[in-house]
Write a protein that holds these residues in place. Sequence first.
Motif, PDB file in Angstrom:
ATOM      1  N   VAL A   1       4.753  10.183   9.676  1.00 50.47           N
ATOM      2  CA  VAL A   1       3.508   9.469   9.029  1.00 50.47           C
ATOM      3  C   VAL A   1       4.048   9.293   7.407  1.00 50.47           C
ATOM      4  CG1 VAL A   1       1.448   9.910   7.952  1.00 50.47           C
ATOM      5  CG2 VAL A   1       1.940  10.078  10.592  1.00 50.47           C
TER       6      VAL A   1
ATOM      7  N   SER B   1       6.029  -3.890   3.656  1.00 44.35           N
ATOM      8  CA  SER B   1       5.273  -2.940   4.502  1.00 44.35           C
ATOM      9  C   SER B   1       6.128  -2.639   5.532  1.00 44.35           C
ATOM     10  CB  SER B   1       4.325  -3.836   5.147  1.00 44.35           C
ATOM     11  OG  SER B   1       3.557  -2.894   6.101  1.00 44.35           O
ATOM     12  N   GLN B   2       6.400  -1.015   5.735  1.00 40.38           N
ATOM     13  CA  GLN B   2       7.303  -0.515   6.567  1.00 40.38           C
ATOM     14  C   GLN B   2       6.920  -1.195   8.202  1.00 40.38           C
ATOM     15  OE1 GLN B   2       8.520   1.105  10.006  1.00 40.38           O
ATOM     16  NE2 GLN B   2       6.521   1.943   9.426  1.00 40.38           N
ATOM     17  N   SER B   3       5.625  -0.991   8.421  1.00 37.65           N
ATOM     18  CA  SER B   3       5.393  -1.369   9.829  1.00 37.65           C
ATOM     19  C   SER B   3       4.987  -2.749  10.118  1.00 37.65           C
ATOM     20  CB  SER B   3       3.877  -0.727  10.019  1.00 37.65           C
ATOM     21  OG  SER B   3       2.853  -1.059   9.071  1.00 37.65           O
TER      22      SER B   3
ATOM     23  N   THR C   1      -0.049  -3.342   8.535  1.00 38.78           N
ATOM     24  CA  THR C   1      -1.037  -2.818   7.548  1.00 38.78           C
ATOM     25  C   THR C   1      -1.859  -3.878   7.110  1.00 38.78           C
ATOM     26  OG1 THR C   1       0.287  -1.230   6.331  1.00 38.78           O
ATOM     27  CG2 THR C   1      -1.429  -1.626   5.101  1.00 38.78           C
TER      28      THR C   1
ATOM     29  N   LYS D   1       3.775  11.941  -1.495  1.00 35.17           N
ATOM     30  CA  LYS D   1       4.552  12.650  -0.643  1.00 35.17           C
ATOM     31  C   LYS D   1       3.963  14.090  -0.214  1.00 35.17           C
ATOM     32  CE  LYS D   1       5.953  10.331   1.281  1.00 35.17           C
ATOM     33  NZ  LYS D   1       6.322   8.901   1.267  1.00 35.17           N
TER      34      LYS D   1
ATOM     35  N   SER E   1       6.549   8.539   4.994  1.00 38.38           N
ATOM     36  CA  SER E   1       7.411   7.483   4.727  1.00 38.38           C
ATOM     37  C   SER E   1       8.685   7.949   3.919  1.00 38.38           C
ATOM     38  CB  SER E   1       6.906   6.078   4.287  1.00 38.38           C
ATOM     39  OG  SER E   1       7.742   5.197   4.185  1.00 38.38           O
TER      40      SER E   1
ATOM     41  N   GLU F   1       0.181  14.206   1.052  1.00 44.12           N
ATOM     42  CA  GLU F   1      -0.151  13.792   2.289  1.00 44.12           C
ATOM     43  C   GLU F   1       0.386  14.954   3.407  1.00 44.12           C
ATOM     44  OE1 GLU F   1       1.539  10.212   3.869  1.00 44.12           O
ATOM     45  OE2 GLU F   1       3.298  10.259   2.737  1.00 44.12           O
TER      46      GLU F   1
ATOM     47  N   CYS G   1       0.792  -1.114  -0.021  1.00 43.56           N
ATOM     48  CA  CYS G   1       0.062   0.066   0.021  1.00 43.56           C
ATOM     49  C   CYS G   1       0.836   1.329  -0.202  1.00 43.56           C
ATOM     50  CB  CYS G   1      -0.837   0.007   1.332  1.00 43.56           C
ATOM     51  SG  CYS G   1      -1.916  -1.233   1.287  1.00 43.56           S
ATOM     52  N   GLY G   2       0.323   2.442  -0.490  1.00 43.84           N
ATOM     53  CA  GLY G   2       1.042   3.567  -0.520  1.00 43.84           C
ATOM     54  C   GLY G   2       2.526   3.577  -0.886  1.00 43.84           C
ATOM     55  N   THR G   3       3.306   4.280  -0.019  1.00 41.28           N
ATOM     56  CA  THR G   3       4.699   4.296  -0.481  1.00 41.28           C
ATOM     57  C   THR G   3       5.418   2.978  -0.716  1.00 41.28           C
ATOM     58  OG1 THR G   3       4.885   6.394   0.497  1.00 41.28           O
ATOM     59  CG2 THR G   3       6.844   4.688   0.490  1.00 41.28           C
TER      60      THR G   3
HETATM   61  O1  M6R Z   1       3.436   0.259   6.987  1.00 42.00           O
HETATM   62  P1  M6R Z   1       3.215   0.229   5.428  1.00 42.00           P
HETATM   63  O2  M6R Z   1       4.407   0.487   4.968  1.00 42.00           O
HETATM   64  O3  M6R Z   1       2.355  -1.117   5.171  1.00 42.00           O
HETATM   65  O4  M6R Z   1       2.252   1.445   5.247  1.00 42.00           O
HETATM   66  C1  M6R Z   1       1.916   1.453   3.744  1.00 42.00           C
HETATM   67  C2  M6R Z   1       1.201   2.750   3.761  1.00 42.00           C
HETATM   68  O5  M6R Z   1       0.125   3.155   4.443  1.00 42.00           O
HETATM   69  C3  M6R Z   1       2.182   4.051   3.911  1.00 42.00           C
HETATM   70  O6  M6R Z   1       3.205   3.782   2.952  1.00 42.00           O
HETATM   71  C4  M6R Z   1       1.720   5.570   3.652  1.00 42.00           C
HETATM   72  O7  M6R Z   1       1.345   5.462   2.174  1.00 42.00           O
HETATM   73  C5  M6R Z   1       2.773   6.508   4.041  1.00 42.00           C
HETATM   74  N1  M6R Z   1       2.187   7.386   4.917  1.00 42.00           N
HETATM   75  C6  M6R Z   1       3.220   7.329   2.815  1.00 42.00           C
HETATM   76  O8  M6R Z   1       4.194   8.064   3.322  1.00 42.00           O
END
Ligand code: M6R
Length: 615
Positions: free
Chosen positions: A407, A356-358, A361, A494, A409, A497, A309-311
């Motif tokens: 927030v 996924s960074q976190s 997700t 970027k 990334s 957001e 998702c997202g970034t």
């Molecule tokens: O933790 P994740 O990488 O799974 O999160 C995915 C997106 O929610 C996240 O990259 C979001 O798009 C960021 N806020 C972008 O800067």
Amino acid sequence: MCGIIGYIGKQKASPILINGLLRLEYRGYDSAGISTIEPEGLVVMKDKGRVKNLYNLKGIKDLKGTIGIAHTRWATHGKPSKENAHPHQDNSKMFSVVHNGIIENYNELRILLENNGYKFYSETDTEVIPNLIHYYFSKDTIEENNKTKFLRAVRNACLDLQGSFAIEVISSLFPENMIVVRKDSPLVIGTSDDEKYISSDIPAILSYTRNFYFLNDLEFAILTSNSVEFYDTNLNKITKSVQNIEWNASAAEKDGFDDFMLKEIYEQPTAIRETIGSRISTDYSCDIEGLNFDKNYLNTINMIYIVACGTAMHVGLSAKYAFENLCKIPTQVDIASEFRYRNPIINEKTLCIFISQSGETADTIAALKLAKKHGAKTIAITNVIGSSITREADYSLYTHAGPEIAVASTKAYTSQLILINILIIYFAQILGSCNDSLLLDLKKEILELPKKLEETLKCDTQVKSFAQKIYQEKDIFFLGRGIDVATAQEGSLKLKEISYIHSESYPAGELKHGPIALIENGITVISILTDSKLVEKTISNIQEVITRGAKTFVVTSQKMNYNMFDEVVKIPETNTFLSPILSIVPLQLLSYYISKGKGLDVDKPRNLAKSVTVE
Ligand code: M6R
């Protein structure tokens, strides 16, 4: 979404809880609240808005309890308000609960409880939880009034819940205990000799401990200040071992920077250096610990899906080029929330990579479960050790970017890019699918990238002064061709957001098929040009917008006549497949300085949360 914090120990809980909430605010910041066990029973204090409102509430500094739970909210069910803020209590005020996630069947449960005489005071899904616990506790006829009965009530309530949850429960009847449980929503337990810290996120409690327990879905922990007992759904005791986290506490501090985002942008050279680690050694061998793929297996793969998702999804868009060009494997990039509902063709010949960074997700995890169900092999790329995604995937590869708090990334993105490129090189090497000199060049370039990234960061002042010229604009366009399209998309995300400026990103060649109608005098068009094969073509497209009065900002590693553009940021040259790692940096800085120019909260943009644990 939402942040949970809990403390059980010998110190006053409230300052520790408030401190934790401040660190967790990036997860949600609509309202905040705490509950502690005081001599007179459970006390709950909460307010709408930021944690500082909570901190300023009269009486909060007088709380003496050494056990407490706290929450910062990102509203799902019910508007941000004091009534909807957590903690929530049952009608008899015997239990206080904080909850992350969504209870999908809360309406049904609410009706059941209302039919049994319970009243509701908020619009939240969470309020059913303490009442359900009370319901089961009061119906339990076993003649005992010990923590086992408390645990049984929490377990019975949780078995009724559909959806996702991370929950902390305290009770006035059990002033020595806290019960925590999770399902599809993160929760970690930090432990030291006579103190326990609970959090939805490791960085919030890193300054207290680096020793953590990780819970799996529907595992219950019952805590005292000096013990943690774990139970499965059948309430059989289970054992867990402590894991040591290497991140240091200062990694979760601003360290003199105005904002976490700027600090994290500047941490990128170190973050990618750490992520490369020994995966590419100085003798240019490439190995990925934990992966043991052989040529036979890799030859069976008929499709790679990169799902995120997202970034993180934009990392996939860049990686697709390299997977197809270097490994010759068809690669498709999917947004996780779409992937799970579009019946993708998946079988045992499919390899699915989830980024996924976190690692928490919800959409990405659900997509991963779907892929596994259909027999695909799965690899997770994540930054967080012990995160949910790592428990689901067949293989987990870690970026070593350190905690990312803002927030927006930044360092997670470049670390993911470097890691996936190393993965691609590893595949190509085994497959023999591209020539050795290209592979060698890529490996050399990867080792050079931390230095080149440092060099790229020198554009800061130039970008800042351009940001000051355009920060009041309403629409900004991003263009690129080839791999630069992915960077254009990430740059545009970027900007949206953190600056709230409307922006669009397009493949430069697509502009004339519609969006060029939006180009008018004075509009800013940002272009990325790193691929020598496509540079002339992109320049032609930029000419088309110049002719229509656009202001142009160009990020490039290529030689060209810079005079035709309003602003050119020159970045170091590298292999095209790796270029997004450098070309994104000026765009991160541009968004940052535009947001600052507008006086916005860069680290906590409106309506967003760092980790999106709901669907
Ligand atoms: O933790 P994740 O990488 O799974 O999160 C995915 C997106 O929610 C996240 O990259 C979001 O798009 C960021 N806020 C972008 O800067």
